[in-house]
Design a protein around this motif. Structure first.
Motif, PDB file in Angstrom:
ATOM      1  N   UNK A 103      -5.323   0.281   4.673  1.00  0.00           N
ATOM      2  CA  UNK A 103      -4.111   0.788   5.319  1.00  0.00           C
ATOM      3  C   UNK A 103      -4.083   2.311   5.308  1.00  0.00           C
ATOM      4  N   UNK A 104      -4.734   2.904   4.311  1.00  0.00           N
ATOM      5  CA  UNK A 104      -4.821   4.364   4.304  1.00  0.00           C
ATOM      6  C   UNK A 104      -5.781   4.840   5.389  1.00  0.00           C
ATOM      7  N   UNK A 144       2.291   6.515   2.995  1.00  0.00           N
ATOM      8  CA  UNK A 144       1.188   6.164   2.095  1.00  0.00           C
ATOM      9  C   UNK A 144       0.506   7.396   1.514  1.00  0.00           C
ATOM     10  N   UNK A 198      -4.494  -7.500  -4.443  1.00  0.00           N
ATOM     11  CA  UNK A 198      -5.072  -6.480  -5.300  1.00  0.00           C
ATOM     12  C   UNK A 198      -4.263  -6.372  -6.589  1.00  0.00           C
ATOM     13  N   UNK A 204      -8.490   3.124  -5.578  1.00  0.00           N
ATOM     14  CA  UNK A 204      -7.633   2.064  -5.050  1.00  0.00           C
ATOM     15  C   UNK A 204      -8.505   0.867  -4.683  1.00  0.00           C
ATOM     16  N   UNK A 205      -7.889  -0.300  -4.568  1.00  0.00           N
ATOM     17  CA  UNK A 205      -8.625  -1.451  -4.075  1.00  0.00           C
ATOM     18  C   UNK A 205      -8.773  -1.333  -2.565  1.00  0.00           C
ATOM     19  N   UNK A 206      -9.741  -2.095  -1.987  1.00  0.00           N
ATOM     20  CA  UNK A 206      -9.925  -1.958  -0.541  1.00  0.00           C
ATOM     21  C   UNK A 206      -8.716  -2.448   0.211  1.00  0.00           C
ATOM     22  N   UNK A 207      -7.973  -3.402  -0.366  1.00  0.00           N
ATOM     23  CA  UNK A 207      -6.800  -3.896   0.346  1.00  0.00           C
ATOM     24  C   UNK A 207      -5.809  -2.781   0.617  1.00  0.00           C
ATOM     25  N   UNK A 208      -5.717  -1.809  -0.310  1.00  0.00           N
ATOM     26  CA  UNK A 208      -4.834  -0.682  -0.065  1.00  0.00           C
ATOM     27  C   UNK A 208      -5.543   0.391   0.747  1.00  0.00           C
ATOM     28  N   UNK A 267      -9.193  11.517  -1.203  1.00  0.00           N
ATOM     29  CA  UNK A 267      -8.879  11.617  -2.627  1.00  0.00           C
ATOM     30  C   UNK A 267      -7.878  10.529  -3.029  1.00  0.00           C
ATOM     31  N   UNK A 268      -6.925  10.224  -2.138  1.00  0.00           N
ATOM     32  CA  UNK A 268      -5.946   9.191  -2.450  1.00  0.00           C
ATOM     33  C   UNK A 268      -6.618   7.824  -2.516  1.00  0.00           C
ATOM     34  N   UNK A 286      -6.360 -17.666   2.197  1.00  0.00           N
ATOM     35  CA  UNK A 286      -6.935 -16.382   2.550  1.00  0.00           C
ATOM     36  C   UNK A 286      -6.168 -15.219   1.949  1.00  0.00           C
ATOM     37  N   UNK A 336     -13.901 -15.585   3.363  1.00  0.00           N
ATOM     38  CA  UNK A 336     -13.694 -14.907   2.093  1.00  0.00           C
ATOM     39  C   UNK A 336     -14.987 -14.213   1.704  1.00  0.00           C
ATOM     40  N   UNK A 363      -0.838   9.961  -5.895  1.00  0.00           N
ATOM     41  CA  UNK A 363      -1.553  10.884  -6.757  1.00  0.00           C
ATOM     42  C   UNK A 363      -2.806  11.411  -6.051  1.00  0.00           C
ATOM     43  N   UNK A 364      -2.987  12.714  -6.048  1.00  0.00           N
ATOM     44  CA  UNK A 364      -4.202  13.281  -5.486  1.00  0.00           C
ATOM     45  C   UNK A 364      -4.037  13.844  -4.089  1.00  0.00           C
ATOM     46  N   UNK A 365      -2.942  13.522  -3.394  1.00  0.00           N
ATOM     47  CA  UNK A 365      -2.792  14.033  -2.035  1.00  0.00           C
ATOM     48  C   UNK A 365      -2.148  15.407  -2.084  1.00  0.00           C
ATOM     49  N   UNK A 377       1.921  -7.067   4.548  1.00  0.00           N
ATOM     50  CA  UNK A 377       1.040  -7.551   3.490  1.00  0.00           C
ATOM     51  C   UNK A 377       1.833  -8.267   2.398  1.00  0.00           C
ATOM     52  N   UNK A 430       0.795  -1.230   0.000  1.00  0.00           N
ATOM     53  CA  UNK A 430       0.000   0.000   0.000  1.00  0.00           C
ATOM     54  C   UNK A 430       0.826   1.278   0.000  1.00  0.00           C
ATOM     55  N   UNK A 468     -14.516  -3.686  -7.336  1.00  0.00           N
ATOM     56  CA  UNK A 468     -13.078  -3.888  -7.289  1.00  0.00           C
ATOM     57  C   UNK A 468     -12.378  -2.673  -6.692  1.00  0.00           C
ATOM     58  N   UNK A 469     -12.747  -1.502  -7.192  1.00  0.00           N
ATOM     59  CA  UNK A 469     -12.067  -0.296  -6.745  1.00  0.00           C
ATOM     60  C   UNK A 469     -13.036   0.578  -5.947  1.00  0.00           C
TER      61      UNK A 469
END
Lengths: 347, 378, 149
Positions: B55-56, C97, A122, B48-52, B43-44, A118, B279, C101-103, A94, A60, B307-308
């Motif tokens: 962490x944000x 993190x 992404x 993005x996918x939820x996996x990323x 905005x960031x 599991x 899952x 882009x966008x931050x 991750x 990430x 997905x995003x």
């Protein structure tokens, strides 16, 4: 009682252990001890790496991890392995979780022990097999690094999306162009815009050569080249990723088949057969001036007018494209136009 | 005269600007300015996918980082229409309460520092360290835990982990009554805290105060009452007080700590066996979800195409709490020192409040009304 | 002789100012945790005062936000010489993190002010911060103090 407290302080200072701890400051060693699960910066074991890129796709943080390749020497090829940049790593573990090798290339705390079914990755690309084009050579099965990601069921080769790590090895190994497709699933709107730009500029370039095309005979082929610099510049202003842009260019030129309808007014005898046949109402008869008019905006290029007209007013041609060499910088699109082989005349 | 405090000031741990309108030592009114830690997280996250994204979301705020990931995960579970296994729900509640305890300790320690009571400040930090150990033992990190995923938690808690957490919590319970008593019955601390920074229940409702700040003013409202795990599984009650002053807010947090200890004990005694993760396939859709953060209600609204993340909006408690602090608590305060103490008693978390600036088409700042109207600047 | 005496004094009394230039607050509370009796920062003669005008060490946590681009340099110029800048966490080093882009972050912090020491981690453990400050802080301040202006 100020005096007694002064005496008490003096007495306290006189004790050796107190004086020692006062003079030499130190912290208990227990503060640096970490529990077993503590996720420190990930550790990398380069020898296990299969260079699939799962860790870089999962990370990430933008600056934390990248794949590098050591230089080739006389005995063996260079090894590719991930390198963790501690200044960017957020210690989420991750990368260790998604690493598909066994034993793991990356370990981090206890996160690399998380059960494999599991792991969620992404991805930016999705790989699918086109069953129509697949010749079942099973080269992709051998190339795939992950067990169970590509399987054979009922004489069909299938990619299991939940196990696929999107490394792209299957795509490289496939001998049939287009049988395995790597689809970029991000930036869909931007991709649509770029496709529009490419198709429109191809169409415009053919429109400019209309004069030459209309004189083509049935078995003649007309060829010309188109420079892609302008299109690439416009595409880059929409999307900064060159990989995706090149992928779109290749897919468009491989799969696009442009149909071109020409219209020769001089041959027209005003029979108006085509006016009723046209499904979109693009062809109209103008009574005052006694001409049959075709609206190019409305035209669907369905070729019905071409097949209907007994005098050969409408011409119907097909254009195909090839990007060669496949690169954005010095690539040129070769355009081939030839007459359609459809039967002529209403039956 | 106008007395500016901050953004870098000995009394504040985060950059924020207080403008106090004073008359002599008396504070007539106050104004609070934000904007020093705006990073643009929402905005960031977009695209993005939820996996990323998870962490944000963890890095929206460092103190209550856990509840942000839980709310994020539960929002996406709501889109999928599924619930995580019961063991995962228990583990989530366990970590949530541990996080609440450490957050309340640091909030109270900041208040004691603001009223210059260094002893209790040190005691609070001393009590907090074992709780941090428990969190690190369970999740692998002290602050940004990386513990939640959509579908459960990343790792199972082993028997030995639960036992040592139980031990830590029992020790904490035995020890901490002594320090609460110091605050509850200390005459000087009472003088410094009681009847300072008062906010009535009416004002609290008008200013939409949430969390311990609202509950300290008599608003009996806790989002955990609506949460399925807390409603069905645990025996607990909402802590609230009537006074509405600094003393009430601080005592409210102390009482919530003992309530959290009760919940943690129930979790460890009754935790069921089973999976901790399942899952979940996320379809396209929109959902919102709210949870009780240590500072009050935190709400997530998210829209995804399967997905995003297409749109996400986060509403954190501190923005309302800091607002009521400026509007109602810092009116006619006796001294400037009291004003700083009142500000500290609100437990402000500035990092929470600043993620997005909403502009209209002309480029002027406007009020936020509804997620679907938001268009991001490209 | 005088220099040696100054060194001892400078090493044994260090005043720290914590500047959050737009982070998640995680590194800030880890610095506050350092004050707790377990870590006890003050036994090494280090005091967290949050006042740039009397600071020897500036601790920067956070990627640089819009508001801090100029204010950070102003704060840096207000701290008296000799001064040491320590960047805590990943935000001041690479933007963590947020640097996508966008931050609206302008990491790294070394584009704006000179950084003497770095502590990576998101956030680093208090023990790591303590070790880094003790390894770098006192000697760097003493060495900077000996330089002729």
């Amino acid at each position: 009682m100020p005096m007694s407290s002064v005496i008490w302080y003096l007495y306290e200072f006189a004790r050796k252990s107190w004086a020692e701890s006062f003079a030499i400051a130190k912290t208990n060693p227990e503060i640096v001890e970490t529990p077993e699960r503590f996720r420190d910066f990930p550790q990398v074991f380069p020898e296990y790496c299969i260079a699939c890129g799962a860790c870089t796709a999962a990370c990430p943080a933008p600056n934390a991890i990248k794949l590098i390749r050591s230089e080739d020497n006389a005995e063996e090829e260079g090894q590719t392995y991930p390198v963790i940049n501690n200044r960017g790593c957020i210690r989420c573990g991750f990368c260790a979780e998604v690493c598909p090798t066994d034993p793991k290339t990356i370990t981090c705390g206890e996160n690399h022990l998380i059960r494999e079914d599991f792991t969620i990755l992404p991805t930016e690309r999705m790989f699918v097999i086109d069953d129509y084009l697949c010749i079942r050579c099973k080269k992709c099965l051998k190339a795939c690094q992950v067990e169970g990601a590509i399987t054979e069921e009922d004489n069909k080769i299938i990619i299991d999306q939940s196990k696929c790590i999107a490394c792209g090895n299957c795509l490289d190994s496939c001998p049939v162009k287009g049988a395995i497709k790597g689809i970029y699933i991000a930036h869909v709107q931007e991709q649509k815009d770029i496709i529009k730009i490419i198709v429109n500029s191809l169409e415009e370039s053919i429109e400019d050569k209309r004069e030459d095309i209309s004189h083509l005979s049935d078995d003649e082929v007309y060829k010309f080249d188109l420079n892609i610099d302008v299109m690439v510049d416009r595409a880059r202003s929409i999307l900064s990723d060159d990989d995706i842009i090149l992928d779109i260019f290749q897919k468009v030129t491989d799969r696009l088949k442009l149909r071109i309808v020409t219209w020769d007014d001089e041959k027209c005898n005003r029979c108006q057969l085509c006016v009723n046949e046209c499904p979109s109402g693009a062809i109209t008869y103008n009574k005052e001036e006694d001409v049959v008019e075709r609206d190019t905006e409305k035209c669907l290029r369905c070729s019905i007018c071409y097949q209907t007209c007994p005098f050969g007013v409408a011409g119907y041609y097909i254009a195909r494209f090839l990007l060669d060499p496949p690169s954005l910088d010095d690539g040129v699109i070769h355009i081939t136009v030839k007459a359609s082989q459809l039967p002529i005349g209403a039956d | 005269m106008i007395l500016p405090i901050g953004p870098i000031h000995p009394g504040l741990k985060e950059p924020v600007r207080l403008k106090l309108k004073t008359q002599g030592e008396k504070v007539i009114s106050a104004e609070i300015d934000f904007g020093y830690v705006h990073r643009g997280i929402e905005r960031v996250m977009k695209g993005k996918t939820w996996q990323k994204g998870i962490f944000l979301s963890e890095r929206v705020c460092g103190i209550c980082s856990y509840i942000h990931t839980q709310t994020f995960a539960e929002t996406f579970e709501k889109i999928a229409g599924e619930r995580v296994p019961l063991r995962a729900q228990y583990l989530r509640s366990l970590t949530n309460e541990l996080d609440r305890i450490q957050s309340h300790f640091i909030a109270n320690s900041t208040y004691f520092k603001a009223i210059e009571h260094e002893t209790l400040f040190m005691y609070m930090l001393h009590l907090r360290e074992p709780v941090m150990d428990a969190i690190e033992l369970l999740t692998g990190n002290r602050v940004n835990m990386g513990w939640n995923v959509v579908g459960g938690v990343r790792m199972d808690a082993e028997e030995k982990h639960l036992n040592s957490i139980y031990q830590i919590i029992t020790n904490l319970e035995a020890e901490y009554d002594k320090y609460v008593e110091m605050f509850e019955e200390g005459p000087l601390l009472g003088l410094r805290s009681k009847d300072v920074g008062k906010m009535s229940k009416k004002d609290a409702i008008k200013g939409r105060a949430v969390g311990p700040i609202g509950r300290g003013s008599g608003l009996k409202h806790d989002v955990r009452e609506d949460h399925h795990t807390y409603k069905d599984e645990f025996d607990w009650k909402v802590i609230w007080r009537k006074e509405g002053d600094n003393y009430a807010r601080t005592m409210n947090r102390f009482d919530e700590i003992s309530e959290s200890i009760k919940i943690i004990k129930q979790v460890i005694e009754n935790i069921p066996p089973g999976d901790v993760r399942k899952k979940i396939k996320i379809p396209a859709g929109y959902a919102d979800w709210r949870n009780e953060a240590p500072r009050g209600e935190v709400a997530y609204m998210a829209e995804t195409n399967g997905n995003l993340i297409q749109n996400i909006s986060i509403r954190t408690p501190s923005i309302m709490n800091i607002d009521v602090c400026g509007k109602y608590m810092l009116q006619d305060v006796a001294t400037v020192a009291d004003a700083v103490a009142t500000y500290a008693s609100v437990d402000p978390c500035v990092a929470c409040t600043e993620r997005v600036i909403i502009l209209n088409e002309k480029g002027e700042k406007t009020e936020f009304d509804g997620l679907h109207k938001v268009k991001y600047l490209q | 002789m005088l220099d040696a005496l100054k060194d001892v004094v400078r090493k044994s009394s260090i005043h720290v100012c914590l500047i959050n230039t737009g982070g998640c607050n995680g590194c800030d509370i880890e610095v506050v945790a350092l004050l707790s009796p377990r870590y006890d920062l003050e036994q090494y003669g280090i005091y967290v005062h949050n006042n740039p005008r009397e600071a020897d060490v500036l601790l920067i946590t956070g990627a640089v936000c819009e508001q801090w681009k100029e204010n950070l340099q102003r704060i840096y110029s207000k701290a008296p010489e000799p001064k040491v800048v320590v960047a805590i966490g990943n935000c001041p080093l690479t933007g963590d993190v947020f640097n996508q882009e966008g931050s609206s972050v302008y990491a790294p912090v070394s584009d704006f002010i000179p950084v003497d020491a770095e502590i990576p981690g998101c956030p680093p453990r208090p023990a790591e911060i303590l070790a880094a400050i003790l390894a770098v802080g006192p000697d760097a301040i003493a060495a900077k103090g000996r330089q002729k202006p």
